[in-house]
Each structure stands twice: as structure tokens, then as C-alpha cells.
Design an enzyme around this catalytic site. Structure first.
Site, short mmCIF file in Angstrom:
data_model
loop_
_atom_site.label_atom_id
_atom_site.label_comp_id
_atom_site.label_asym_id
_atom_site.label_seq_id
_atom_site.Cartn_x
_atom_site.Cartn_y
_atom_site.Cartn_z
CE1 TYR A 76 63.93 22.82 -20.15
CE2 TYR A 76 63.27 20.57 -19.65
CZ TYR A 76 63.58 21.85 -19.22
OH TYR A 76 63.53 22.16 -17.89
CG PHE A 114 89.83 21.90 -6.29
CD1 PHE A 114 91.07 22.44 -6.55
CD2 PHE A 114 88.70 22.58 -6.71
CE1 PHE A 114 91.19 23.64 -7.23
CE2 PHE A 114 88.81 23.78 -7.40
CZ PHE A 114 90.04 24.31 -7.66
CG ASP A 115 89.87 26.00 -3.88
OD1 ASP A 115 89.35 25.46 -4.85
OD2 ASP A 115 90.62 26.99 -3.96
CG ASP A 150 87.84 15.93 -8.62
OD1 ASP A 150 87.92 16.01 -9.87
OD2 ASP A 150 87.71 16.93 -7.90
CB ALA A 155 89.29 17.68 -12.72
CE LYS A 188 89.70 22.34 -13.64
NZ LYS A 188 88.44 22.83 -13.10
CG HIS A 211 92.30 34.54 -3.82
ND1 HIS A 211 91.55 33.97 -2.82
CD2 HIS A 211 92.02 33.85 -4.94
CE1 HIS A 211 90.87 32.96 -3.32
NE2 HIS A 211 91.13 32.86 -4.61
C1 LIG Z 1 90.40 18.80 -8.95
C2 LIG Z 1 89.28 19.76 -9.18
N1 LIG Z 1 88.05 19.45 -8.77
C3 LIG Z 1 87.01 20.29 -8.96
C4 LIG Z 1 87.19 21.52 -9.57
C5 LIG Z 1 86.01 22.45 -9.72
O1 LIG Z 1 85.59 22.49 -11.03
P1 LIG Z 1 84.86 23.77 -11.68
O2 LIG Z 1 85.84 24.88 -11.71
O3 LIG Z 1 84.47 23.26 -13.05
O4 LIG Z 1 83.67 24.07 -10.85
C6 LIG Z 1 88.47 21.88 -10.01
C7 LIG Z 1 88.65 23.18 -10.68
O5 LIG Z 1 89.72 23.73 -10.80
C8 LIG Z 1 89.55 20.98 -9.81
O6 LIG Z 1 90.79 21.28 -10.21
#
Ligand SMILES: Cc1ncc(COP(=O)(O)O)c(C=O)c1O
Length: 467
Positions: free
Chosen positions: A81, A134-135, A224, A226, A267, A459
Site C-alpha cells: 500500500y 485537450f477536451d 502536457d 502525453a 500514450k 457522440h
Molecule cells: C493531450 C492529452 N491530454 C490529456 C488526456 C487525458 O488523458 P486520459 O485519457 O488518460 O484521462 C489525453 C487523452 O487522450 C490527451 O490526448
């Protein structure tokens, strides 16, 4: 015969720099079977069962193939843990890569976003600027009450220009913003590569420029990360002065200009799940650690199993293999070039993790409010078994709940995202060949209408009928 070392010309054929020791069958359904699947799913590809898909290009997130070393890591993962050695390995890997002391694992990228926005105690009136959020990042900023402001560079607007770093932030706009509104700007996030504009890279000069603008103002700059490795390799390929630098050094330099980083490890860490925050400032990191106990878990596991942390630590090393990155960016580009040669317009230049088809241009007979991206996505599945995603007026447009009036998205796109180390060159050649056949039939495609839609994020769950 040439003498050793037999310097021959470079091969044009792209090869996967790995061999395969575990395989998974994919199903090749008949056109009639795919037709039935579509009808049952209400023509929504999110509602199609994965086993009915031949090529799943819905997302590159969490869909990578793990290596033998990663699977071995899964077996030695320690599930304590607190203070697990798997966390220690993960922490050290992220510290070495980012140069940042405080490493906080999270169960995925969006939880890192949530924790950061909460720890910064954002409030209405605050601004978080970025090259294009990102959204989920946008949603987390807005959830905290602040404004999510996109400052993409001007080159982004022209989908056909070959500008090398279309993911950049507009530095002049950023400078104007902090000049005018220094107090309100609480955070700047540079997303690399920039997913929302087509997986386009950000240059080192641009990251450095943002750093310079924010210097001495108390506004943190976060990366970010990713797709940090894909971005670093684009820098190596395209930015003067970096052509001979190891990609690991380039990645380290990207982090070095920032005060912190957040990452979805689904990613560029070859993870099926996971994420993290890396933060220089100890106080901010402590706020995150205090908060995370409520939602993610203890700070040395952050919602992940020890085995996940082990696999991610290995993935973060493997992603920086330059043979892998050469194959990765070249094979995505090859796919995009093939689709374009088949007569279907794509966003230029081809990004790192996905090919974006301009469905609005490909299907001029389908107006935006009959959803050309949806029409093309359904045709890609119905004809070939490819699952893609519409990124147009269904996903990014909106409907007025009172009048029912639809508002369009800026563009009608279809995204073909490429999972890492999953599909081979012959899969790509097959898809290009079949897309070539589909290209001759685009004029026959018709639009779609909603038969049902949810009030938010429609969507994922909507149903449609062909017009
Ligand atoms: C650039 C970017 N930031 C953040 C995220 C969010 O990550 P997660 O899907 O692991 O929550 C994504 C996911 O597609 C992303 O492409």
C-alpha cells in the site's frame, strides 16, 4: 560485392523494430455482417463491440501493445500500500526524465488535471491559457470555475500548409495576455504534441519562448506530456540544432523549461492505464498529495496497482528508442500519404499519433448538419471494418436545448488514431488499398440524422439513421 561493413542504400520499406511473440486474432466480417452490426449499434461506432472491428483506430490511448519486458515487470510489481519498490522505480524514472523532484502517480491523465486545477484553487475570473487544451483538460479547468483559453499559432488555421510546428502556442498572443491580465492568468499548459490540432508538434523554441514570457511573473508553465517522445522526435527531425541530439536529451530539455508536467501514461508510456504529475514546487506537490487521498489513493500508488507502475517505468524508457520513434512517425506519415494519394484530403503535415481526414472536403454533397464525418466513419467501418471517430459537428458542435438548432464545429474531420506497436505494415497497406476502393464511391455517401441524443457528450451514446 562491397567489402564490410556492406553500406547499402537505406531501405524504403518501413519495418516494425520488434518481433511478435504473442498474437491476438482479428475478425474479418463480411459486408453483410458489418451492415447488421451498424444497424444494431444505431450507426454509432462507440456502440460497436470491439470483437466486431477489424482495425480499431478509435484511439491511441491505452491501446498500446506492451513489450516482453513490460509483462515481466507486471510479474515483479509490488503491491504494498505504501512505499512500494515499484513506485520507487517509477518515481526515479520520471525524476530522471523530467528533472522534477515531486512525482505523483494518478490513475490516468484527467485525474492529474483534476488534482492540479484543484490544488491551484482556481476560481471564476482566472484564466488557464494553452496552445489548445485537450477536451478533458478544458473540462477540468472549467469545472474549477476558471476560463480555458486557447492560443494556437496562426499556422494551425490552414490545414494544408506544411508548417513544421503547427502545435505551437501563439507567443505574441500569450505575451499580450500576460501583459494585460497578469493576475488572472494562473497557469499556462503546453500540450505536446498538440492533440486537438491534429497531433502537431511544438518546437523547443516555442517552449523556450513561453518560458521567457512567464519568467518572473509567478505563472507556472506546465507540459502536457502525453506524447512527449513523439514531440521530441519531431524536434530532432525538424528543428535546427537538434538533428544530432539524442531524443532523450531533447525530451529532458522540453521538461527543463517547465515548472511541472502532467501526463496520461496511456500514450507515450505504452501503458494500458496510468498517469502522473511531476512538479518542481514542493508546496504545490504537497497540496496535490493531500487532495489525492480523497479520490486517487495514497501518494505512492495513486489509483494504480504496483504492477502498473512497474510497466509504466519500463514503457517510459522504451518509448525513447529512436528506432521505435522512426518507425512510429514514419508509419503514421505513410498511412496519411497513402490515404491522400487515394484522393482523400487529410490534414497536413501528418501528425504523430493519428491521420485526420477532412470529411467536409471529401464529401461536399453532405452539408455539416448532416454530418459528413459520421457518414465517412460509417463507410470506413461498413466497407473495411475500420473503426474511426468523427471529430466534427457531432462531437464538437452543439444543439440548443430550447430551439433544437444545431451549431457547427470549425471543421468536419474523421480521426484515424494509431495504437502503438499493434498493427503491422501489411495492415496499413491493406487499409490504404481498401480506402482507395472507397474513394471511388464517396459521391454515393449520404448524411445522417440523430434519432436520439444525450444532452452532454452526445457522440458517445447517440443513435442515428441514414438519410
Ligand atoms: C493531450 C492529452 N491530454 C490529456 C488526456 C487525458 O488523458 P486520459 O485519457 O488518460 O484521462 C489525453 C487523452 O487522450 C490527451 O490526448
Amino acid at each position: 560485392m562491397p567489402q564490410p561493413p556492406y553500406e547499402l542504400p537505406r531501405a524504403r520499406t518501413i519495418i516494425e523494430p520488434f518481433r511478435i511473440k504473442s498474437v491476438e486474432p482479428i475478425r474479418l466480417l463480411s459486408a453483410a455482417e458489418r451492415g447488421r452490426v451498424l444497424e444494431q449499434a444505431g450507426y454509432n461506432l462507440f456502440k460497436v463491440r470491439a470483437q466486431d472491428v477489424t482495425f480499431d483506430l478509435l484511439t491511441d490511448s491505452g491501446t498500446s501493445a506492451m513489450s516482453a519486458r513490460q509483462w515481466a515487470g507486471i510479474m515483479v510489481g509490488d503491491e504494498s500500500y505504501a512505499g512500494s519498490p515499484s513506485f520507487q522505480r517509477f518515481e526515479k524514472t520520471v525524476q530522471d526524465l523530467s528533472g522534477m523532484e515531486n512525482v505523483v502517480p494518478t490513475h490516468q491523465g484527467r485525474s492529474a488535471e483534476f488534482l492540479l486545477m484543484q490544488a491551484l484553487a482556481l476560481k471564476p475570473g482566472d484564466i488557464v491559457a494553452g496552445n489548445t487544451h485537450f477536451d478533458t483538460t478544458r473540462a477540468n479547468i472549467e469545472h474549477s470555475g476558471a476560463e480555458a483559453l486557447d492560443l494556437p499559432c496562426a499556422e494551425t488555421a490552414d490545414t494544408q500548409s506544411e508548417a513544421p510546428f503547427k502545435g505551437n502556442i501563439d507567443l505574441q498572443a500569450l505575451a499580450r495576455l500576460v501583459e494585460k491580465d497578469s493576475r488572472r492568468v494562473r497557469l499556462v499548459i503546453i500540450t505536446a504534441t498538440n492533440n486537438s490540432v491534429g497531433g502537431q508538434p511544438v518546437s523547443m523554441e516555442n517552449i523556450r519562448g513561453a518560458r521567457r514570457i512567464l519568467e518572473g511573473r509567478g505563472i507556472p508553465l506546465f507540459l502536457d506530456a502525453a506524447r512527449f517522445a513523439e514531440n521530441a522526435f519531431f524536434i530532432k527531425k525538424r528543428e535546427k540544432g537538434y538533428e544530432n541530439r539524442p531524443v532523450r536529451d531533447i525530451a529532458r530539455e522540453m521538461f527543463s523549461h517547465c515548472d511541472g508536467a502532467l501526463m496520461s501514461a496511456k500514450k507515450d508510456a505504452f501503458g494500458n492505464i496510468g498517469g502522473f504529475l511531476a512538479i518542481r514546487n514542493r508546496e504545490l506537490a504537497e497540496s496535490v498529495r493531500s487532495l489525492m487521498v480523497i479520490t486517487e489513493g495514497f501518494p505512492t500508488y495513486g489509483g494504480l496497482a504496483g504492477r502498473d507502475l512497474e510497466a509504466l517505468a519500463i514503457g517510459l524508457e522504451e518509448i525513447l528508442d529512436e528506432d521505435y520513434l522512426t518507425y512510429r512517425l514514419r508509419s503514421t506519415e505513410y498511412f496519411g500519404e497513402g490515404i491522400r494519394a487515394a484522393g482523400i484530403p487529410v490534414i497536413r503535415p501528418i501528425g504523430g499519433h493519428a491521420v485526420y481526414i477532412d470529411a467536409g472536403a471529401a464529401l461536399p454533397q453532405v452539408p455539416w448538419n448532416e454530418f459528413p464525418g459520421q457518414s465517412l466513419s460509417v463507410a470506413l467501418y461498413g466497407g473495411i471494418g475500420i473503426r474511426s471517430v468523427e471529430v466534427g459537428s457531432i462531437m464538437l458542435g452543439s444543439r440548443d436545448p430550447k430551439t433544437g438548432e444545431e451549431k457547427p464545429a470549425p471543421r468536419e474531420l474523421v480521426r484515424l488514431a494509431i495504437p502503438r506497436r499493434v498493427y503491422t505494415q501489411s495492415h496499413v497497406d491493406y487499409m490504404i488499398e481498401m480506402i482507395g476502393h472507397l474513394a471511388g464511391r464517396l459521391g454515393d455517401l449520404r448524411g445522417y440524422a440523430f434519432t436520439w441524443q444525450a444532452p452532454v457528450l452526445r457522440h458517445f451514446t447517440a443513435s442515428y439513421r441514414p438519410l
